[in-house]
Write a protein that holds these residues in place. Structure first.
Motif, PDB file in Angstrom:
ATOM      1  N   LEU A 108       1.062  -1.160   0.032  1.00  0.00           N
ATOM      2  CA  LEU A 108      -0.007  -0.236   0.248  1.00  0.00           C
ATOM      3  C   LEU A 108       1.149   1.421  -0.115  1.00  0.00           C
ATOM      4  O   LEU A 108       1.806   1.529   0.844  1.00  0.00           O
ATOM      5  CB  LEU A 108      -0.775  -0.241   1.362  1.00  0.00           C
ATOM      6  N   VAL A 109       1.058   2.140  -1.106  1.00  0.00           N
ATOM      7  CA  VAL A 109       1.344   3.177  -0.376  1.00  0.00           C
ATOM      8  C   VAL A 109       0.348   4.698  -0.210  1.00  0.00           C
ATOM      9  O   VAL A 109      -0.171   5.062  -0.435  1.00  0.00           O
ATOM     10  CB  VAL A 109       1.735   3.486  -2.865  1.00  0.00           C
ATOM     11  N   LEU A 110       1.306   5.550   0.578  1.00  0.00           N
ATOM     12  CA  LEU A 110       1.385   6.690   0.866  1.00  0.00           C
ATOM     13  C   LEU A 110       2.394   7.026   1.298  1.00  0.00           C
ATOM     14  O   LEU A 110       2.751   7.014   2.723  1.00  0.00           O
ATOM     15  CB  LEU A 110       0.586   6.559   2.111  1.00  0.00           C
ATOM     16  N   ASP A 111       3.284   7.514   0.977  1.00  0.00           N
ATOM     17  CA  ASP A 111       5.129   7.210   0.959  1.00  0.00           C
ATOM     18  C   ASP A 111       5.104   8.530   2.451  1.00  0.00           C
ATOM     19  O   ASP A 111       5.922   8.113   3.209  1.00  0.00           O
ATOM     20  CB  ASP A 111       5.841   7.843  -0.210  1.00  0.00           C
ATOM     21  N   PRO A 112       4.237   9.931   2.075  1.00  0.00           N
ATOM     22  CA  PRO A 112       4.748  10.681   3.875  1.00  0.00           C
ATOM     23  C   PRO A 112       4.791   9.861   5.204  1.00  0.00           C
ATOM     24  O   PRO A 112       5.579  10.325   5.466  1.00  0.00           O
ATOM     25  CB  PRO A 112       3.427  11.507   3.430  1.00  0.00           C
ATOM     26  N   ILE A 113       3.879   8.083   5.171  1.00  0.00           N
ATOM     27  CA  ILE A 113       3.627   7.848   6.388  1.00  0.00           C
ATOM     28  C   ILE A 113       4.675   6.139   5.793  1.00  0.00           C
ATOM     29  O   ILE A 113       5.205   5.969   7.157  1.00  0.00           O
ATOM     30  CB  ILE A 113       2.790   7.348   6.697  1.00  0.00           C
ATOM     31  N   ASN A 114       4.596   6.243   4.991  1.00  0.00           N
ATOM     32  CA  ASN A 114       5.452   4.620   4.605  1.00  0.00           C
ATOM     33  C   ASN A 114       6.627   4.663   3.213  1.00  0.00           C
ATOM     34  O   ASN A 114       6.802   3.506   2.796  1.00  0.00           O
ATOM     35  CB  ASN A 114       4.794   3.261   4.633  1.00  0.00           C
ATOM     36  N   ALA A 115       7.627   5.601   3.490  1.00  0.00           N
ATOM     37  CA  ALA A 115       7.984   5.877   2.544  1.00  0.00           C
ATOM     38  C   ALA A 115       9.182   4.382   2.677  1.00  0.00           C
ATOM     39  O   ALA A 115       9.804   4.119   1.313  1.00  0.00           O
ATOM     40  CB  ALA A 115       9.061   7.188   2.092  1.00  0.00           C
ATOM     41  N   ASP A 116      10.008   3.952   3.483  1.00  0.00           N
ATOM     42  CA  ASP A 116      10.824   2.936   3.716  1.00  0.00           C
ATOM     43  C   ASP A 116      10.152   1.940   3.313  1.00  0.00           C
ATOM     44  O   ASP A 116      10.819   0.877   2.899  1.00  0.00           O
ATOM     45  CB  ASP A 116      10.540   2.968   5.544  1.00  0.00           C
ATOM     46  N   GLN A 117       8.453   1.493   3.515  1.00  0.00           N
ATOM     47  CA  GLN A 117       8.434   0.560   3.445  1.00  0.00           C
ATOM     48  C   GLN A 117       7.699   0.380   1.653  1.00  0.00           C
ATOM     49  O   GLN A 117       8.277  -0.551   1.254  1.00  0.00           O
ATOM     50  CB  GLN A 117       6.510   0.021   4.051  1.00  0.00           C
ATOM     51  N   ILE A 118       7.823   0.792   0.857  1.00  0.00           N
ATOM     52  CA  ILE A 118       7.382   1.061  -0.528  1.00  0.00           C
ATOM     53  C   ILE A 118       8.843   1.195  -0.813  1.00  0.00           C
ATOM     54  O   ILE A 118       9.543  -0.041  -2.033  1.00  0.00           O
ATOM     55  CB  ILE A 118       6.855   2.206  -0.873  1.00  0.00           C
ATOM     56  N   GLN A 119       9.844   1.713  -0.247  1.00  0.00           N
ATOM     57  CA  GLN A 119      11.468   1.137  -0.836  1.00  0.00           C
ATOM     58  C   GLN A 119      11.754  -0.066  -0.110  1.00  0.00           C
ATOM     59  O   GLN A 119      12.252  -0.530  -1.487  1.00  0.00           O
ATOM     60  CB  GLN A 119      12.387   2.184  -0.207  1.00  0.00           C
ATOM     61  N   LYS A 120      11.765  -0.556   0.667  1.00  0.00           N
ATOM     62  CA  LYS A 120      11.780  -2.017   1.186  1.00  0.00           C
ATOM     63  C   LYS A 120      10.593  -2.804   0.482  1.00  0.00           C
ATOM     64  O   LYS A 120      12.159  -3.854  -0.362  1.00  0.00           O
ATOM     65  CB  LYS A 120      11.638  -1.831   2.184  1.00  0.00           C
ATOM     66  N   ARG A 121       9.852  -2.741  -0.474  1.00  0.00           N
ATOM     67  CA  ARG A 121       9.241  -3.792  -1.234  1.00  0.00           C
ATOM     68  C   ARG A 121       9.737  -3.939  -2.443  1.00  0.00           C
ATOM     69  O   ARG A 121      10.070  -4.177  -3.158  1.00  0.00           O
ATOM     70  CB  ARG A 121       7.554  -3.405  -0.912  1.00  0.00           C
ATOM     71  N   LEU A 122      10.049  -2.597  -2.999  1.00  0.00           N
ATOM     72  CA  LEU A 122      11.002  -2.465  -4.541  1.00  0.00           C
ATOM     73  C   LEU A 122      12.047  -3.031  -4.153  1.00  0.00           C
ATOM     74  O   LEU A 122      12.512  -3.476  -5.139  1.00  0.00           O
ATOM     75  CB  LEU A 122      11.203  -0.598  -5.044  1.00  0.00           C
ATOM     76  N   GLY A 294       4.003  16.066  11.165  1.00  0.00           N
ATOM     77  CA  GLY A 294       3.705  14.434  10.655  1.00  0.00           C
ATOM     78  C   GLY A 294       4.346  14.725   9.541  1.00  0.00           C
ATOM     79  O   GLY A 294       5.068  13.392   8.913  1.00  0.00           O
ATOM     80  N   ASN A 295       3.634  15.767   9.244  1.00  0.00           N
ATOM     81  CA  ASN A 295       4.429  15.178   7.218  1.00  0.00           C
ATOM     82  C   ASN A 295       4.091  16.862   6.997  1.00  0.00           C
ATOM     83  O   ASN A 295       4.246  17.659   7.694  1.00  0.00           O
ATOM     84  CB  ASN A 295       3.982  14.377   6.248  1.00  0.00           C
ATOM     85  N   ALA A 296       4.794  17.605   5.730  1.00  0.00           N
ATOM     86  CA  ALA A 296       4.582  18.321   5.477  1.00  0.00           C
ATOM     87  C   ALA A 296       3.920  19.395   4.635  1.00  0.00           C
ATOM     88  O   ALA A 296       3.318  20.344   4.473  1.00  0.00           O
ATOM     89  CB  ALA A 296       5.552  18.775   4.129  1.00  0.00           C
ATOM     90  N   TRP A 297       2.601  18.247   4.835  1.00  0.00           N
ATOM     91  CA  TRP A 297       0.862  18.820   4.141  1.00  0.00           C
ATOM     92  C   TRP A 297       0.176  19.029   5.646  1.00  0.00           C
ATOM     93  O   TRP A 297      -1.506  19.954   5.595  1.00  0.00           O
ATOM     94  CB  TRP A 297       0.452  17.552   3.242  1.00  0.00           C
ATOM     95  N   VAL A 298       0.299  18.365   6.657  1.00  0.00           N
ATOM     96  CA  VAL A 298      -0.363  19.238   8.464  1.00  0.00           C
ATOM     97  C   VAL A 298      -0.716  20.502   8.336  1.00  0.00           C
ATOM     98  O   VAL A 298       0.602  21.302   8.647  1.00  0.00           O
ATOM     99  CB  VAL A 298      -0.356  18.129   8.700  1.00  0.00           C
ATOM    100  N   ARG A 299      -1.857  20.861   8.271  1.00  0.00           N
ATOM    101  CA  ARG A 299      -1.459  22.258   8.530  1.00  0.00           C
ATOM    102  C   ARG A 299      -2.907  22.435   9.890  1.00  0.00           C
ATOM    103  O   ARG A 299      -4.073  21.754  10.142  1.00  0.00           O
ATOM    104  CB  ARG A 299      -2.824  23.615   7.673  1.00  0.00           C
ATOM    105  N   LEU A 300      -2.236  22.841  10.838  1.00  0.00           N
ATOM    106  CA  LEU A 300      -3.102  22.826  12.235  1.00  0.00           C
ATOM    107  C   LEU A 300      -4.103  23.827  12.028  1.00  0.00           C
ATOM    108  O   LEU A 300      -4.090  25.319  11.703  1.00  0.00           O
ATOM    109  CB  LEU A 300      -2.348  23.114  13.509  1.00  0.00           C
TER     110      LEU A 300
END
Ligand code: NAP
Length: 367
Positions: A108-122, A294-300
């Motif tokens: 499953l892809v959501l790279d701001p949260i799991n970029a490491d896993q995506i790279q590992k799976r690749l 958390g990531n660059a897109w969160v706005r409080l």
């Protein structure tokens, strides 16, 4: 250049994705061919007058692509994916549909949260990369900072989901419903509020009201049921929350997320009212710091009426990549219970953007 076949570019997710690819210049760095299930031979949306749509059911044509990106829907994936793999094709399958999400051979892809896993799976040779459920992706984007610190014991999320999450035909039908309600009051200029309400209700509950796609009146209404029933009493949309979030996060035991999902007549942003059970009492200032890191897109959004009405509504967030989160406070159940309200454009981070960025991973791996 990476040769990509794009199926489903005309639908809700696909057209937002194409728009993002255009504005980010992706179409200049990828060799994209466009496919169609309904209009092969027609004119492609990019590539000049000579670029034609290929047949999305022609396995040989798909197999000539190094990556196939589908925003066409689960029916198409079920029809084509196995046949394409059976033909010996070893390319990358990137998909918005839920069909393949829980397979072992899919990430499953959501790279701001799991970029490491995506790279590992690749790196491990995975060839199937699937976008997660829109509501789940938006929730994880919003509270990723708390999750990363291990501060979330469980989440109750009550959702207010936009009609765009249900696809092009349902959004179009909501337009017809709104039009029918508007027409009902054109003769009532200067009428009393109760006359307006009665005119709306008469039309909304009448036999001529258009409901063939949605199944019920959605305009001026709330439908607390999305997708099919599960044995647990949840709807499948509710069931996906814990299951897909845990797969995205690589969480074992699974992260506990549950609640009631409702469809509302918002157009393209999903909202979620959250009760988060924290692992410890966390001061609000620390909560805010963690969320915004958390990531660059969160706005409080400040917990004030003015800021909430201006920045924390589906209308305010539509078309933006930002994930807004506000109404932050400790609930009266105790200092370990955090209340929050979050809004995100489900066609962007909820669907198109993770897929667009997955193509970026593939393109970068090749360069
Ligand atoms: P959609 O809007 O219904 O479009 C899917 C396909 O329907 C289009 O590619 C098009 O195929 C055909 N179509 C038929 N009538 C159309 C019309 N009037 N306008 C545009 N296209 C029309 O589906 P979607 O909402 O983009 O969802 C695609 C997949 O993504 C689904 O599996 C969905 O579950 C998943 N998903 C959606 C969202 C979301 O926010 N909507 C979020 C996450 C995942 P042809 O051009 O080949 O005819």
């Amino acid at each position: 250049m990476l040769k990509v076949g794009f199926v489903g570019w005309r639908g809700m997710v696909g057209s937002v994705l194409l728009d993002r690819m255009r504005s980010e210049g992706d179409l200049d760095s990828l060799a994209v061919q466009f496919f169609s299930t309904s209009n092969p031979g027609g004119r492609a949306p990019h590539g000049g007058a000579s670029a034609v749509l290929q047949d999305a059911r022609e396995i040989d044509a798909l197999a000539r692509c190094e990556a196939v990106l589908s925003c066409q829907g689960g029916g198409y994936t079920s029809e084509v994916f196995a046949a394409l793999r059976a033909s010996g094709w070893n390319g990358y399958w990137i998909d918005a549909a839920s069909t393949l999400r829980l397979r072992e051979d899919a990430a499953l892809v959501l790279d701001p949260i799991n970029a490491d896993q995506i790279q590992k799976r690749l790196d491990d040779g995975c060839r199937n990369f699937i976008g997660a459920n829109c509501t789940v992706s938006l929730l994880l984007m919003a509270i990723g900072g708390l999750l990363r610190e291990g501060l979330v014991e469980w989440v109750s999320t009550m959702t207010y989901q936009a009609v765009s999450g249900a696809g092009a035909r349902k959004l179009t039908e909501l337009g017809s419903q709104v039009g029918a309600l508007g027409a009902a009051t054109t003769d009532l200029q200067g009428g009393s509020a109760i006359e307006v309400e009665q005119a709306f209700t008469r039309v909304q509950t009448g036999a001529a009201f258009p409901v063939s796609e949605i199944g019920a009146p959605l305009a001026c209404n709330v439908l607390p049921w999305i997708d099919r029933a599960m044995d647990s009493g949840q709807t499948r949309e509710e069931w996906k929350a814990s299951v897909e979030a845990s797969k995205i996060l690589g969480a074992d035991p699974p992260v506990v997320i549950d609640g009631i999902c409702a469809r509302v007549d918002a157009l393209r942003c999903h909202s979620q009212a959250l009760c988060i059970k924290l692992a410890r009492a966390v001061p609000l200032a620390e909560v805010r710091d963690l969320l915004s890191s958390g990531n660059a897109w969160v706005r409080l959004v400040d917990n004030s009426q003015e800021a909430t009405l201006r920045q924390l509504t589906p209308a305010a967030v539509a078309g933006k990549l930002d994930i807004h989160i506000g109404r932050l406070r400790h609930l009266s159940m105790g200092p370990e219970y955090l209340g929050a309200f979050t809004v995100g454009d489900q066609l962007l981070w909820g669907a198109a953007e993770p897929l667009r960025r997955m193509l970026g991973f593939l393109r970068d791996a090749r360069n």
